[in-house]
Design an enzyme around this catalytic site. Structure first.
Site, PDB file in Angstrom:
ATOM      1  N   HIS A   1       0.827  -1.210   0.000  1.00  0.00           N
ATOM      2  CA  HIS A   1       0.000   0.000   0.000  1.00  0.00           C
ATOM      3  C   HIS A   1       0.858   1.256   0.000  1.00  0.00           C
ATOM      4  O   HIS A   1       0.538   2.241  -0.674  1.00  0.00           O
ATOM      5  CB  HIS A   1      -0.918  -0.019   1.225  1.00  0.00           C
ATOM      6  CG  HIS A   1      -1.705   1.241   1.403  1.00  0.00           C
ATOM      7  ND1 HIS A   1      -1.352   2.216   2.314  1.00  0.00           N
ATOM      8  CD2 HIS A   1      -2.807   1.708   0.773  1.00  0.00           C
ATOM      9  CE1 HIS A   1      -2.213   3.212   2.241  1.00  0.00           C
ATOM     10  NE2 HIS A   1      -3.101   2.930   1.315  1.00  0.00           N
TER      11      HIS A   1
ATOM     12  N   GLU B   1       1.948   1.924  -3.441  1.00  0.00           N
ATOM     13  CA  GLU B   1       0.861   2.459  -4.260  1.00  0.00           C
ATOM     14  C   GLU B   1       0.858   3.985  -4.208  1.00  0.00           C
ATOM     15  O   GLU B   1       0.598   4.658  -5.211  1.00  0.00           O
ATOM     16  CB  GLU B   1      -0.471   1.902  -3.752  1.00  0.00           C
ATOM     17  CG  GLU B   1      -1.688   2.476  -4.441  1.00  0.00           C
ATOM     18  CD  GLU B   1      -2.906   2.484  -3.528  1.00  0.00           C
ATOM     19  OE1 GLU B   1      -3.586   3.532  -3.473  1.00  0.00           O
ATOM     20  OE2 GLU B   1      -3.172   1.459  -2.874  1.00  0.00           O
ATOM     21  N   HIS B   2       1.161   4.550  -3.039  1.00  0.00           N
ATOM     22  CA  HIS B   2       1.268   6.002  -2.902  1.00  0.00           C
ATOM     23  C   HIS B   2       2.560   6.521  -3.531  1.00  0.00           C
ATOM     24  O   HIS B   2       2.560   7.497  -4.283  1.00  0.00           O
ATOM     25  CB  HIS B   2       1.262   6.389  -1.421  1.00  0.00           C
ATOM     26  CG  HIS B   2      -0.067   6.331  -0.771  1.00  0.00           C
ATOM     27  ND1 HIS B   2      -0.754   7.456  -0.383  1.00  0.00           N
ATOM     28  CD2 HIS B   2      -0.857   5.284  -0.422  1.00  0.00           C
ATOM     29  CE1 HIS B   2      -1.905   7.106   0.179  1.00  0.00           C
ATOM     30  NE2 HIS B   2      -1.983   5.786   0.170  1.00  0.00           N
TER      31      HIS B   2
ATOM     32  N   GLU C   1      -3.708   8.356   6.632  1.00  0.00           N
ATOM     33  CA  GLU C   1      -4.724   7.412   6.171  1.00  0.00           C
ATOM     34  C   GLU C   1      -5.039   6.381   7.249  1.00  0.00           C
ATOM     35  O   GLU C   1      -6.194   5.988   7.442  1.00  0.00           O
ATOM     36  CB  GLU C   1      -4.255   6.718   4.892  1.00  0.00           C
ATOM     37  CG  GLU C   1      -5.322   5.849   4.252  1.00  0.00           C
ATOM     38  CD  GLU C   1      -4.909   5.321   2.893  1.00  0.00           C
ATOM     39  OE1 GLU C   1      -5.651   4.483   2.352  1.00  0.00           O
ATOM     40  OE2 GLU C   1      -3.854   5.742   2.372  1.00  0.00           O
TER      41      GLU C   1
END
Length: 446
Positions: free
Chosen positions: A63, A66-67, A143
């Site tokens: 994840h 992904e950023h 997040e």
């Protein structure tokens, strides 16, 4: 660049009209679906790597990447990436799941070459600069904090942890605050280079496109990555597990929070995505809590007014799955909600569905499947996941026929087996300790 073009997937029992499949150099798979009458193309680069593939030291790496990959490449800055996609009115984004990651774009058909180049550049040639890593670390931590402020998101992670125990499927996709703070740029770079290999990649596209042209574009854009992989490689086959992951977590978990509602997830292990009973489970899930006429919605909300939101969900992975029920209610009514939910599950396990429920559930699933096929993004997701998860394409007609072919006996059999399994529950709400929860839940901890 050479490519082998085939019809929709080996072993497909019915062709999927408009879907073509190619194997590009480096073991990259390309699947496309031509959609007549549209002027857009939805394109995704799928990688068969997700959060379940991380070591404890890498928790949250998929994840985080992904950023981070959007923060700039060797040819483009982060602002340059944003400006190029905005200049054509397109969308560029990504998502991470437990078993895969997808980077996708939606553009006009005239801009498909730009979309291919942008996605390939981001996925295979990112900078992963130290400064960008530190900057995006703060975004990921925000997040996680946002997740902790959303009871339903937090609840899902608590439930998975309880159901799957120490198995990687039980770990949160975003990682933990501790793992993200400790994640080094070197760890992320090593994960990226070792896991984002071309044999794990599927390029999927749907819309107004030409398969051969897209094969040329994708082959050229991913040529350097294919060369790093080396010659003679073949695609990684669909992920399959052995035995279902053992549990091992607590059957009842509580996150104490000063919320206005009590949030409940109650469920059991389900079936994996290769299980032939998955269609029967889909029908069962829809009848239980998939719509306004579902058994749970009628019993919990319409007839008793105990909750505003109540639904069921089925999740399937390569080697495991779950069937769960969510309800949000006033804390003082949690015990009554649990009692009604358990009564519904027990009745369905003992007696199955009525003929009317079976027919409605099948109609709901079939209608939803057809309506979802009306946009290119949904079609791209469907063919991309099918290639990655099953190595084949199923036509819409075949899928509709499979749903229509589910029998009452098949649904009853899967209900008897799954709903007889021990229940696992997760609660987020204003309770200080497990002892404050209703007796119907406390017994799960015994």
């Amino acid at each position: 660049m050479t490519a082998t073009v085939s019809t929709p997937g080996a072993g497909a029992s019915a062709p999927a009209p408009g879907v073509l499949r190619s194997e590009l150099p480096g073991g990259i798979r390309l699947v496309t679906e031509t959609v007549p009458g549209v002027r857009s193309v939805s394109l995704g680069i799928w990688i068969g790597i997700g959060s379940r593939d991380e070591t404890p030291e890498q928790a949250g790496a998929a994840h985080f990447l992904e950023h981070l990959l959007f923060k700039g490449t060797q040819r483009r800055s982060a602002s340059g990436i944003a400006e190029e996609i905005d200049a054509v009115g397109g969308e560029l984004n990504a998502f991470t799941a437990k078993e895969h990651t997808c980077y996708y774009a939606q553009v006009l058909d005239t801009d498909v070459a730009l979309a291919v180049d942008l996605l390939a550049d981001v996925v295979t040639d990112a900078r992963l600069a130290h400064a960008d890593t530190e900057l995006e670390r703060g975004v990921v931590l925000e997040e996680i904090a946002m997740r902790d402020d959303d009871p339903e998101d937090l609840l899902g992670e608590l439930f998975d942890a309880a159901l799957f125990g120490d198995h990687p499927l039980g770990l949160p996709i975003v990682g933990s605050e501790e793992s993200i703070r400790a994640m080094s740029r070197e760890t992320l770079h090593a994960f990226w280079r070792s896991e984002y290999t071309t044999p794990r990649m599927v390029v999927a596209a749907a819309g107004n496109l030409d398969h051969a042209h897209l094969a040329e574009l994708a082959g050229a854009a991913l040529a350097a990555a294919a060369e790093r992989t080396g010659p003679g490689v073949v695609p990684v086959p669909p992920r399959r597990g052995g035995a279902h992951p053992a549990g091992g977590g607590d059957r009842l978990v509580l996150h104490s929070d000063d919320t206005e509602q009590a949030h409940l997830l109650l469920g059991v292990p389900g079936v994996d995505r290769h299980d032939p009973r998955r269609q029967a489970l889909a029908v069962l899930n829809t009848a239980l809590g998939g719509g306004l006429s579902s058994r749970l919605f009628q019993q919990v909300r319409e007839q008793r007014g105990l909750a505003y939101s109540v639904y069921s969900a089925a999740a399937s992975y390569a080697d495991a799955g779950s069937l769960s029920v969510y309800a949000g209610c006033a804390p003082e009514r949690l015990g009554e909600v649990v009692g009604v939910v358990r009564d519904v599950l027990s009745d369905v396990a003992a007696n199955g569905l009525t003929t009317a429920e079976l027919v409605r559930a099948q109609g709901s699933l079939r209608g939803g499947l057809v309506l979802a096929s009306e946009d290119t993004a949904s079609r791209m997701n469907r063919i991309g996941r099918s290639e990655l998860d099953h190595g084949r394409q199923r036509s819409l007609s075949e899928s509709l026929d499979r749903i229509a072919g589910v029998t009452a006996d098949e649904v009853s059999a899967v209900a008897r087996e799954l709903l007889a399994r021990p229940l696992t529950a997760a609660v987020v709400g204003p309770f200080d300790e497990v002892g404050d929860l209703p007796a119907a839940l406390r017994e799960l901890a015994d």
